[in-house]
Each structure stands twice: as structure tokens, then as C-alpha cells.
Design an enzyme around this catalytic site. Structure first.
Site, short mmCIF file in Angstrom:
data_model
loop_
_atom_site.label_atom_id
_atom_site.label_comp_id
_atom_site.label_asym_id
_atom_site.label_seq_id
_atom_site.Cartn_x
_atom_site.Cartn_y
_atom_site.Cartn_z
CG ASP A 48 -2.65 -6.46 -12.42
OD1 ASP A 48 -1.88 -5.59 -12.84
OD2 ASP A 48 -2.38 -7.17 -11.44
CD GLU A 76 -5.84 -11.12 -4.03
OE1 GLU A 76 -4.91 -11.64 -3.38
OE2 GLU A 76 -5.99 -9.90 -4.12
CG HIS A 121 -1.54 -11.17 -5.11
ND1 HIS A 121 -2.20 -10.31 -4.26
CD2 HIS A 121 -0.59 -10.41 -5.70
CE1 HIS A 121 -1.68 -9.11 -4.35
NE2 HIS A 121 -0.70 -9.13 -5.21
CG ASN A 157 -2.16 -12.59 -0.93
OD1 ASN A 157 -1.43 -12.40 -1.90
ND2 ASN A 157 -3.44 -12.23 -0.92
C1 F6R Z 1 0.80 -5.59 -10.21
C2 F6R Z 1 0.48 -6.95 -9.78
C3 F6R Z 1 0.63 -7.40 -8.37
C4 F6R Z 1 1.93 -6.94 -7.72
C5 F6R Z 1 2.02 -7.45 -6.29
C6 F6R Z 1 3.26 -6.93 -5.59
O1 F6R Z 1 0.56 -5.42 -11.59
O2 F6R Z 1 0.06 -7.69 -10.59
O3 F6R Z 1 0.57 -8.81 -8.35
O4 F6R Z 1 3.01 -7.39 -8.48
O5 F6R Z 1 0.90 -7.05 -5.57
O6 F6R Z 1 3.14 -5.54 -5.44
P1 F6R Z 1 4.35 -4.66 -4.90
O7 F6R Z 1 5.42 -4.73 -5.92
O8 F6R Z 1 3.78 -3.27 -4.78
O9 F6R Z 1 4.76 -5.24 -3.60
#
Ligand code: F6R
Length: 242
Positions: free
Chosen positions: A67, A143, A138, A136
Site C-alpha cells: 500500500d 479496513e 485490517h 482492528n
Molecule cells: C502496512 C500495512 C498495515 C500495517 C498494519 C500494522 O503496509 O499494510 O496493514 O501492517 O497497520 O501496522 P504496525 O506494524 O505499525 O502496527
């Protein structure tokens, strides 16, 4: 789903890096799907160390990131493209021409997303997709929703994700409100998946991912249906799974 218990963040990072380096050793020209965020940084650091020792070679690897924030160019320090260069690609011998992140600078969301899907498909989809998980549930920026998403698309970030990501920005007003993300269907096409998670804030999401109903209300829960998915998580993140 294979669940691997790690003692702490360092142990989780080493175990995840071991799985990624095994993939690269077994198939030097493999396609890796990669993630940003705080969780994988330790694994990237470990892989850089092993590269420096001569234990793993990224010369033929190509990568596709999950992303990117809409509106941020690749040289913007808050962009995921910049994050990947800084935290991983600049530390290894990967050919930067073989690294790919959705083009956040392209304001035409449909064109940017269609082009990314075309590239991921032409590459044959990842041999190994690395994922973090949101508080959450995702994955990527998919989401909680009423349906599972398909290909790369533009999403409005939820308030909880904007809050969680604001720690990396000067003020919450600077956090972009939209992102381009690979869809759940694309993620599921990877031949193997490695989810990393640590810390108590992930405990509920990790439980729902591994043992909850398969539902788009917890996008990560669909990984229960993948035939080769490994979760490496520390004790705190696995606290509800015992
Ligand atoms: C990042 C991504 C997100 C993160 C998720 C966890 O490329 O796709 O899904 O993997 O938000 O983020 P952290 O590791 O910062 O807790």
C-alpha cells in the site's frame, strides 16, 4: 494456519527474517510482497545483517508493497516508498528497479490501482507475502467492511487507523485520509503468507484472525482459508490465544 510463538519482538523479528531468507535462498528470483509499519522493521534489520554477512542475496528478488498513501510521492519522507528504501532496500543489494509500491503521486486512483494490479499479475503474484495486522484486524489498508475487497483500490482510512498512524506524523492533520491498497483477493493469491504481530494492542485482532469467524468485519480472518499461512507473534499478541 500455522502459529509460531515468539518470546518478544526481537525473537519474532528473527523468526520472521528466517522464513523470508529461506524463501530467498530456495528461490533467488522470488517475488516478495512486503509491508510497512512498525512491526516488520526488526525483520528488515535482521535481513540486512544477514545480507552484510553474505548469508542472503537479494540481487534477483523483486518486491511488491501492499500500500501507499494517496497524494504522497516516493521521495516524501512520510511515504511508504521512502520507508521501504530507508528501512530495507538501501541496506541490501536489491535492484531498485525491481521494487514496486503503488504510485501515491498519481491522483487518478483508478489508473494507479489498475496499473498496480497489472504489474502484480504480470509478476505472477508473490511467492511470500509479509503482512502486519491493524488493531482492528485490517491487512494492507483493507479496513473492516461488509465485503472482502478484490484488487488494488483506493480506500478512505478509518478514524482508528488515522489515529494509530498519527504517531509517525507531526500532527494528526498531516495524516493522509486515503490510500491505495492491494485488495484482499490479491493478497490471498500469494503462494504463502507470513503475518507478524507483537504487543498487547494486537491481542484481540490476532485472536479474531486465528480463531474468530471468517468475516470482512475482521479482514485478516480470511487468512484462515489460505493453505499456507504462518503467523509469528510474541507472547503479548498471543495473550488471548492460549
Ligand atoms: C502496512 C500495512 C498495515 C500495517 C498494519 C500494522 O503496509 O499494510 O496493514 O501492517 O497497520 O501496522 P504496525 O506494524 O505499525 O502496527
Amino acid at each position: 494456519m500455522r502459529i509460531i510463538h515468539a518470546k518478544d519482538y526481537a525473537d519474532m523479528s528473527r523468526k520472521a527474517a528466517n522464513i523470508i531468507s529461506a524463501q530467498v535462498i530456495l528461490k533467488p528470483d522470488c517475488v516478495l510482497g512486503l509491508a510497512t509499519g512498525s512491526t516488520p522493521i526488526g525483520a528488515y534489520e535482521q535481513l540486512i545483517k544477514w545480507y552484510e554477512k553474505g548469508d542472503v542475496d537479494f540481487a534477483e528478488v523483486s518486491t511488491y508493497n501492499l500500500d501507499e498513501y494517496r497524494g504522497l510521492g516516493h521521495d516524501d519522507p512520510q511515504s511508504y516508498h521512502y520507508f521501504m528504501n530507508k528501512n530495507f532496500f538501501h541496506g541490501i543489494n536489491i535492484d531498485l528497479a525491481n521494487t514496486h509500491v503503488p504510485d501515491g503521486a498519481n491522483p487518478d486512483a483508478d489508473a494507479a490501482c489498475a496499473e498496480y494490479d497489472r504489474m502484480v499479475e504480470a509478476a505472477g503474484y508473490p511467492d511470500l507475502q509479509l503482512l502486519g495486522i491493524g488493531n482492528n484486524g485490517h491487512i494492507g489498508f483493507n479496513e473492516p467492511d461488509s465485503v472482502f475487497s478484490k484488487g488494488t483500490h483506493c480506500v478512505d482510512l478509518t478514524e482508528s487507523t488515522i489515529q494509530a498512524n498519527s504517531r509517525l506524523f507531526e500532527s494528526i492533520d498531516d495524516v493522509p485520509r486515503q490510500a491505495y491498497t492491494m485488495g484482499v483477493q490479491t493478497i490471498m493469491r500469494a503462494r504463502s503468507i507470513l503475518v507478524v504481530a507483537n504487543g498487547p494492542k494486537k491481542a484481540q485482532a490476532v485472536y479474531d484472525m486465528c480463531f474468530g469467524p471468517v468475516t470482512p468485519a475482521c479482514p485478516a480472518s480470511i487468512l484462515q482459508l489460505h493453505t499456507n499461512c504462518t503467523v509469528v507473534a510474541d507472547e503479548e499478541a498471543l495473550a488471548l490465544c492460549h
